[in-house]
Each structure stands twice: as C-alpha cells, then as structure tokens.
Write a protein that holds these residues in place. Structure first.
Motif, mmCIF file in Angstrom:
data_model
loop_
_atom_site.group_PDB
_atom_site.id
_atom_site.type_symbol
_atom_site.label_atom_id
_atom_site.label_comp_id
_atom_site.label_asym_id
_atom_site.label_seq_id
_atom_site.Cartn_x
_atom_site.Cartn_y
_atom_site.Cartn_z
ATOM 1 N N ASN A 40 18.142 -4.673 -12.043
ATOM 2 C CA ASN A 40 18.186 -3.808 -10.738
ATOM 3 C C ASN A 40 17.072 -3.338 -10.502
ATOM 4 O O ASN A 40 16.965 -1.360 -9.340
ATOM 5 N N THR A 41 15.785 -3.506 -10.308
ATOM 6 C CA THR A 41 14.751 -2.802 -10.496
ATOM 7 C C THR A 41 14.072 -3.318 -8.830
ATOM 8 O O THR A 41 13.858 -4.498 -8.814
ATOM 9 N N HIS A 42 13.809 -3.073 -7.959
ATOM 10 C CA HIS A 42 13.223 -3.155 -6.187
ATOM 11 C C HIS A 42 11.887 -3.091 -6.638
ATOM 12 O O HIS A 42 11.429 -1.397 -7.493
ATOM 13 N N SER A 43 10.640 -3.555 -5.538
ATOM 14 C CA SER A 43 9.627 -3.118 -5.467
ATOM 15 C C SER A 43 8.441 -3.035 -4.466
ATOM 16 O O SER A 43 9.572 -3.192 -2.911
ATOM 17 N N VAL A 44 7.777 -1.825 -4.344
ATOM 18 C CA VAL A 44 7.401 -1.802 -3.452
ATOM 19 C C VAL A 44 5.897 -2.388 -4.033
ATOM 20 O O VAL A 44 5.339 -1.539 -4.459
ATOM 21 N N LEU A 45 4.645 -3.113 -2.806
ATOM 22 C CA LEU A 45 3.759 -2.980 -3.176
ATOM 23 C C LEU A 45 2.531 -2.368 -1.648
ATOM 24 O O LEU A 45 3.334 -2.821 -0.150
ATOM 25 N N SER A 46 2.238 -1.706 -1.571
ATOM 26 C CA SER A 46 1.135 -0.934 -0.069
ATOM 27 C C SER A 46 -0.261 -1.207 -0.252
ATOM 28 O O SER A 46 -0.932 -2.069 -1.231
ATOM 29 N N ILE A 47 -0.144 -2.312 0.727
ATOM 30 C CA ILE A 47 -1.617 -2.513 0.928
ATOM 31 C C ILE A 47 -2.145 -1.548 1.640
ATOM 32 O O ILE A 47 -2.475 -0.753 2.934
#
Ligand code: ADP
Length: 495
Positions: free
Chosen positions: A176-183
């Motif tokens: 249930n883990t979602h990911s956010v990747l910041s550039i």
C-alpha cells in the motif's frame, strides 16, 4: 524489531529520503528543501491536509561530515543487504530535528572521507544505491509501513524503482505504499552506475517508453515507476516536457504527463528576514523602507564605488556557471556601458567565467566590482543594498536568489523560465509588478528588460510601491507543504 515511535493508525506515514538535509549537511538547494519541508509537513493542521496528520520521517546518509553528539544519536538497528555474492551491513542511527524523527544510514559504501557528491561516479553509485535500498529496508525493520515514499533527485530514485519491483512481487509490507519523486535538477540523472546496480541485483528498466540510453540511469528509472512526479515549480513541470529543457526525456515524460505536478519551493522566512538580519548595517521592513538606503550606502562604501545613491546598483549572486547565465550578465553590462549604473558580482565556479568577470571589473574599474568567492554574509548585504538582481538563467527549476532578493526589496530582473517565471510578476501595470522578465537567454533580451528597469528606477514612488509588493509575496514553506500534502492525499481519497 518494534519501533518505539510507531504512530497510531489514521495518520499518513511518509518516508522522506534525500542525499542531504540542513542542518545535518547542506551542499545545495536540495539540503534547504529537505531541512525545511518535513518539519512543516508534520506541523500542518489536519484541516490543511485533507483531514490527516502527517507522520513524516526523514532518512539521509550518515556522511562523514555529519557530526552529532552521541547523546543525540543512537544506533537504532543493524541489518544486511545482499550485494553480489556477499552481503553488506547497514547501521541505522536515530536522532530528531525540529520534531522530525531522522534516521541516518551508515555502512561500507558511505565512507567517512567521501564528500556528499564526488567526481567519482562509481563511488557515488555504490553509495546512493546502498542508501536508497537501505532506507526502504529500514522501514520494514522498524515495522513502520509508509503510505508514501517521497524520494528526491537521482540519488534516491532507485528506492522508487525498487518499491515498484517489490509491489510487483506482491511484497505485502509495501503493497500500500505509493511513491512521489521530486525533480530538483533534471540534467543530473546519475548515469554510469551500472556496476553498482548490477551488484545489488537490479536489472535495467524494461520500460519501452524510456529511451534506450536512460534505462540504466537512476533518475529515469525512478521516473518511469513513480506514482507521482513533482518538479520544483509549475513552469519547470511544463518545461521538462519540451526539447529545450527535457534533457532527452521529454517524449518519455510526456507519456507520464498526468502524474507530473509543479510545486514551488519555499523560502525560510525566518532566516531571510531583513527586519531581523544581523548581517545588515540597518535592518528594515516594508514600513521602514527608507532605512534600506543605509545598506546601499554601506555596500557602496565597502566596495569603494561612487556614493551617489541615485545611481542604480545592479547585483549578481550565484554560481558562476552557464546555467546561471553569468556570461549573459557580462555581455549585457558591456552593451549597457553608455548608461549610468554600478554593479557588484558575487560568485564562484567555472574559472573561465570567473576570469571574464574579473576582466569586466578591470575594463570598468569605476563601476564594476567582482567578488569571486562564496560569501553568505556578503550576499545578505548585497540583497539589502542592491537595487536590482540580475538572473538570466538558462534554466531554473525553482531558484532561491530571486525570492530572497524580493524579500529584501531588491527587484529581480530574470529570464522567464522555471521558478523565475512563477515568482516574478511583470505586468504592463507597474503597480502590480514585482520585477522584470525577459524571454531569451541572450544579452539583447536581458538588456531590453534592464533598460525598462532603469527607465522606471528614477520614479521613486513607483519603485517603492514595487519593492513593497515584492516584499509582501508569500514564499512560505507552509504554502508548498500544503500542496505536497494535497499530493499525498490523492491515494487516501481513492482508498
Ligand atoms: P542554485 O541553482 O545554485 O541552487 P538558487 O538561486 O536556488 O540557485 O540558490 C542559490 C543560493 O546560494 C542563494 O541562497 C544564493 O544567495 C546563494 N549563493 C550563491 N552563490 C553565492 C555566493 N557566491 N556567496 C554566497 N551565497 C551564494
């Protein structure tokens, strides 16, 4: 193991990971973001986050340059990661900063003598692959299931890629883990670290939408699997979809367009406060703007420039790098030599550009000063005493200097790219404007904006109104944090 800080259910758990974080270690803007954002996210009221408290925890490498008193830093756990035919031990330490639990990862690939970022690609590859995988495993060891994994730049993008692999293998802990990747800076993609990835058993991406060359580059690998991608300004979020700024990934990123957002970085408004800045000769605020002149007087004297306060003082503060367009500043000032102004350029970096700045000073000894160094105290005096900041960046994911300048009543003249476009307001109605924008990364384009500024400068009343409006802009982290919370909240709304 059981983590003593386990949070009650109903709280959104965010594992925030990055290569650097102020005040532990800061090399660049990423350290500012990582130092500021997690505590603000934790402090948001549920009414600002869609109803939930955010339990944000930060993980950074235990770089050799980080020193913490033993009473503030305890060994939390040790575990191993498979590496080729052997395994590598991970040591996870625990501390707190501004109410945020902070975990520091140590181990053989993070040697004490290594800088945060080195010229040695292989060494950095080993370090950040180890770190990214260890940060994920740490959550499991703590039995602390993140709702969100928030990674930043290429250094931690492999954690996002690995999370996706684990989810596809039906790993129940991360299901249930979602990911956010910041550039924060797209051109740095972490290429050339295949051997490190192979040693940890990571295969190249098989995403057919990724260009062939990018399939073993950590940042594109992470971008291909992140649930949400955040660029550090709304305009940069659009620009990375174009050939000019997309660094070869524009077509691929266009396929992920629906997952890309732009959120402006904030400014640490307590740190950058002209009414309470000990570096200034005379503190000032919007309501005591005439006091600002004392700072101009002082800086002109410090640099032995003409003390005439009516002469506009132009400043440049930044890395002497092509990205920042210092060559455009030099050329532009030469073209403007027939007009009265004075200028001080502060920065260091590319030795060729540094020499060109020194040459400009030598050619205009009565009106140009070059300060070739990194000098935060001087930068404060310049923001407080300068009339206009020149910022003709070739690209600018967000940019901090223009926000600081505005807060100090120094009017920015910036290229309309990335965060400059999003933070500087330049409208036909000068009473609504906070600065001057221009389109092309060229001296001609800078000069046309500079001419407009210098024409308006003698009109003190209008100029002061512009300064006050600039000083009033809301560049708070609070605003950015609420936008990030909105992104974290997306999945809660769906589940
Ligand atoms: P960057 O792309 O370098 O992160 P930003 O505008 O986002 O550019 O942030 C640069 C920060 O570094 C600003 O706070 C600016 O004042 C500071 N800075 C840059 N060069 C110097 C220097 N030579 N001396 C002091 N501060 C500097």
């Amino acid at each position: 193991m059981n983590n003593p800080e386990n949070t009650p259910s109903g709280v959104l758990q965010v594992l925030f990971i990055a290569a650097e974080a102020d005040p532990f270690i800061k090399v660049g803007g990423l350290g500012d973001v990582t130092g500021s954002l997690p505590p603000i996210l934790r402090s948001l009221d549920p009414s600002q986050t869609g109803g939930q408290l955010l339990d944000v925890r930060l993980v950074i490498p235990f770089h050799g340059a980080i020193s913490l008193p033993p009473e503030n830093c305890q060994l939390l756990t040790t575990f191993t990661l498979p590496y080729g035919k052997r395994s590598l031990e991970v040591q996870a330490f625990q501390t707190h900063q501004n109410g945020v639990p902070v975990y520091l990862i140590a181990g053989e690939p993070i040697p004490p003598e290594a800088p945060v970022y080195s010229m040695n690609t292989a060494q950095d590859g080993e370090k950040y692959t180890f770190f990214s995988l260890a940060a994920l495993e740490l959550a499991r060891k703590m039995d602390w299931q993140p709702d969100i994994l928030h990674a930043n730049d290429w250094h931690t993008a492999i954690s996002v890629y690995m999370l996706n692999l684990l989810r596809s293998q039906r790993d129940s802990f991360f299901s249930n883990t979602h990911s956010v990747l910041s550039i924060h800076n797209l051109p740095f993609m972490g290429g050339g670290i295949e051997s490190a990835l192979q040693a940890y058993g990571i295969q190249p991406s098989s995403d057919p939408k990724l260009p062939e060359w990018a399939r073993y580059f950590p940042l594109p690998m992470g971008l291909s699997t992140a649930d949400r991608i955040v660029a550090v300004s709304p305009t940069y979020a659009k620009e990375i979809l174009t050939p000019e700024f997309g660094c070869g990934l524009q077509d691929f990123l266009a396929t992920r367009k629906n997952t890309v957002s732009g959120i402006l970085n904030g400014l640490d408004e307590a740190n950058w406060d002209p009414s309470n800045d000990p570096a200034l000769s005379q503190p000032f605020s919007q309501s005591s703007l005439p006091d600002r002149m004392e700072n101009k007087k002082a800086i002109l004297e410090e640099f032995s420039l003409n003390p005439d306060l009516d002469l506009p003082l132009l400043i440049f503060i930044g890395r002497m790098d092509r990205q920042k367009g210092v060559d455009i500043v030099i050329q532009g000032l030469r073209q403007m030599s027939g007009t009265p102004w004075q200028a001080i350029l502060l920065g260091s970096g590319d030795p060729i550009l540094e020499d060109e700045v020194r040459k400009l000073e030598a050619d205009f000894p009565d009106r140009v000063r070059a300060a070739i160094r990194f000098d935060p105290q001087l930068s404060r005096r310049l923001y407080a005493g300068g009339d206009c900041l020149l910022m003709p960046s070739r690209y600018e994911p967000c940019g901090l200097a223009q926000m600081i300048a505005m807060r100090y009543g120094c009017i920015p003249i910036g290229r309309a790219v990335g965060g400059l476009r999003d933070t500087i307001v330049d409208l036909p109605d000068s009473s609504q404007s906070t600065g001057f924008l221009f389109k092309e990364a060229s001296a001609d384009s800078l000069v046309s904006a500079l001419r407009r500024a210098l024409e308006q400068y003698p009109n003190h009343q209008d100029w002061q109104a512009r300064q006050i409006l600039a000083m009033q802009q809301d560049f708070s982290w609070q605003r950015s944090a609420i936008s990030y919370a909105g992104i974290y909240h997306t999945w809660r709304e769906k589940s």
